[in-house]
Design an enzyme around this catalytic site. Structure first.
Site, mmCIF file in Angstrom:
data_model
loop_
_atom_site.group_PDB
_atom_site.id
_atom_site.type_symbol
_atom_site.label_atom_id
_atom_site.label_comp_id
_atom_site.label_asym_id
_atom_site.label_seq_id
_atom_site.Cartn_x
_atom_site.Cartn_y
_atom_site.Cartn_z
ATOM 1 N N ASP A 10 -30.534 7.449 -2.270
ATOM 2 C CA ASP A 10 -31.670 8.289 -1.934
ATOM 3 C C ASP A 10 -31.413 9.142 -0.695
ATOM 4 O O ASP A 10 -30.704 8.726 0.225
ATOM 5 C CB ASP A 10 -32.859 7.371 -1.659
ATOM 6 C CG ASP A 10 -34.173 8.064 -1.874
ATOM 7 O OD1 ASP A 10 -34.749 7.876 -2.959
ATOM 8 O OD2 ASP A 10 -34.609 8.816 -0.973
ATOM 9 N N HIS A 46 -39.708 7.329 -5.915
ATOM 10 C CA HIS A 46 -38.247 7.347 -5.847
ATOM 11 C C HIS A 46 -37.638 6.263 -6.741
ATOM 12 O O HIS A 46 -36.577 6.458 -7.322
ATOM 13 C CB HIS A 46 -37.779 7.171 -4.393
ATOM 14 C CG HIS A 46 -38.107 8.358 -3.532
ATOM 15 N ND1 HIS A 46 -37.170 9.055 -2.823
ATOM 16 C CD2 HIS A 46 -39.282 8.979 -3.288
ATOM 17 C CE1 HIS A 46 -37.746 10.069 -2.177
ATOM 18 N NE2 HIS A 46 -39.037 10.028 -2.434
#
Ligand code: UDP
Length: 507
Positions: free
Chosen positions: A152, A49
């Protein structure tokens, strides 16, 4: 002309040419310092990520937008070198640190990053601690007043923070449109209830292609109504997605056009495809140093690759999180050897005892083992690489696509079984080893014969040329997408313009 193109055409632009990178950067004129847009990027603390978030920050900063990355002290190193390198090229990225909250009964230091999937208890603590970063995040927003939060999926509470300051929150899932569409269809239709055994296939309904899966390829939390850490998290993610201003994708229109359209219909939120993000890394340093420090000297690695014939080696790497049982690793070693192909194999076990006896001696010269972290993008981009054995993490998948490398797919968990279908049945740029079991603990059950057969199928069989030419076509499309006027380039322009007009009406 599409809406995006129109938006793009309405921009007055100035070229900046950087002789260091040979990157032509387009800087819309009205983003001069006075009303310069400012984006916050807050990725989940795991390599899969953080790496694309850094690329995204670079890309956006290269368009004259101020980019600030939010992370914790232990993860600063993932960004710091790249930030320095970019500074020398005139691309400014800021970084702000938030202390990772300590919880009672917890946590060894490395719990600030998900390098391995922890137990449910630890995962719960991780999510709980992450959610405690809300207040310091809001203090930073107060101080810096960014125009947009790109956060995120695993930080769903950031939607509320954005709302508090009337800033658009854009969610980043870090996966494909395809996987999102498959996941939504399964959630809606529950097709796993229509089969009588775990291994019977069911059709994933309402999709542009006929995609079939088995129960074993789905996570337990997708199939059960029981509350668990992950099911609670996924519920929070879905709720916060629907309240988000939009979603940004590390993908490009030409890769999955049907699913970009399908997603827009089904999810009903704006989205922008701006990838492949990894393609913003053009020099050796940027390609070699992503995430952790590489365990092999990049020049040594390139020298080894240079000594091999074009498309003659298979690169084997399963990302930063997936685990394998010892017997599965041994089976893989035997399969690799039986395939007869030269290889680079990356794994993170330092204890050597488990390798089959004599394996390293027998494969000397044929194989390069990297214990630890590989310079993956640098390797994939080398012409000696003929196939990529991958777990189908989305970053790896897209890096393989961008390099034009056919894939041998071996999904393990998360949405990797969905991405496998995209590669093998939609794009047709590879074949699967027959991994059937979604497993968060450790993959097992794939036999050496199947591994050897699939590697040969993708590297040297009659079908191999077909995989190669499809992979090459996608590589070309990927490169065009990020060039000026390409779909991802105009996608990013449209995103910046959208946020710019949102900001001017909001204040
Ligand atoms: N990666 C790398 N070297 C390694 C292993 C992984 O550079 O030895 C990078 C890889 O290029 C990708 C990321 O780590 O950008 C892994 O992300 P992915 O989505 O493929 O898988 P995850 O680790 O999230 O399962």
């Amino acid at each position: 002309m599409s809406t995006t193109e129109k938006n793009h055409a309405s921009f007055t632009s100035t070229f900046i040419f950087s002789h260091h990178t040979h990157l032509s950067l387009l800087l819309p004129k009205h983003f001069h310092k006075m009303d310069q847009l400012h984006f916050f990027f807050f990725p989940m603390m795991s390599q899969g990520h953080m790496i694309p978030a850094l690329d995204m920050a670079k890309l956006i900063a290269s368009r004259g937008v101020k980019a600030t990355i939010i992370t914790t002290p232990l993860n600063e190193f993932v960004f710091s070198k790249a930030i320095q390198r970019n500074k020398h090229l005139g691309i400014e990225i800021d970084i702000r640190l938030i202390k990772f909250p300590a919880l009672e009964n917890d946590l060894p230091e490395d719990c600030e990053r998900l390098d391995r999937l922890p137990s449910d208890d630890k995962l719960a603590n991780f999510f709980k601690a992450a959610a405690m970063m809300k207040e310091p995040l809001e203090q930073l927003i107060e101080e810096c007043r960014p125009n947009c939060l790109v956060t995120d999926m695993f930080l769903p509470w950031t939607t509320d923070s954005a709302a508090r300051f009337n800033i658009p929150r854009i969610v980043f899932h870090g996966t494909s449109y395809f996987a999102q569409c498959v996941g939504a269809s399964i959630k809606r239709n529950k097709p796993f209830n229509n089969v009588s055994s775990d291994s019977e296939t069911f059709l994933v309904a309402d999709l542009p292609h006929e995609i079939k899966l088995t129960r074993t390829q789905l996570s337990p939390f997708e199939q059960s109504d029981e509350e668990s850490i992950m099911s609670q998290m996924i519920k929070a993610v879905r709720e916060s997605d629907s309240k988000s201003y939009g979603a940004v994708f590390n993908s490009f229109d030409e890769l999955e056009p049907d699913y970009v359209e399908h997603y827009t219909k089904v999810f009903g939120i704006k989205s922008w495809a701006i990838g492949p993000l990894s393609l913003c890394n053009r020099d050796i340093e940027d390609k070699a140093e992503r995430g952790n420090k590489s365990s092999i000297d990049k020049h040594e690695c390139l020298k080894w690759l240079d000594s091999k014939k074009p498309r003659s080696i298979v690169y084997v790497c399963f990302g930063s999180v997936a685990k394998f049982t010892t017997s599965q690793m041994q089976e893989l070693a035997m399969g690799l050897e039986a395939s007869g192909q030269d290889f680079i194999w990356v794994f993170r076990r330092d204890n050597e005892d488990w390798l089959p006896e004599g394996f390293e001696e027998r494969t000397k010269g044929k194989g390069l083992i990297i214990r630890g972290w590989a310079p993956q993008v640098l390797i994939l981009d080398h012409e000696s690489v003929g196939a990529f054995v991958t777990h189908c993490g989305w970053n790896s998948t897209l890096e393989g696509v961008s390099a034009g490398v056919p894939m041998v797919t071996w999904p393990v968990f998360a949405e990797q079984f969905f991405n496998e279908k995209l590669v093998t049945e939609v794009m047709r740029t590879g074949a699967g080893v027959g991994s059937m079991q979604w497993k968060r603990s450790a993959s097992e059950g794939v036999k050496r014969e199947e591994i050897a057969k699939t590697i040969k199928r993708v590297m040297v069989s009659e079908e191999a040329e077909g995989f190669r030419s499809s992979a090459k076509a996608y590589k070309e499309m990927a490169r065009q997408a990020i060039e000026r006027g390409g779909s991802s380039y105009t996608g990013l322009t449209a995103l910046l313009q959208d946020i710019s007009s949102y900001s001017s009406t909001a204040h």
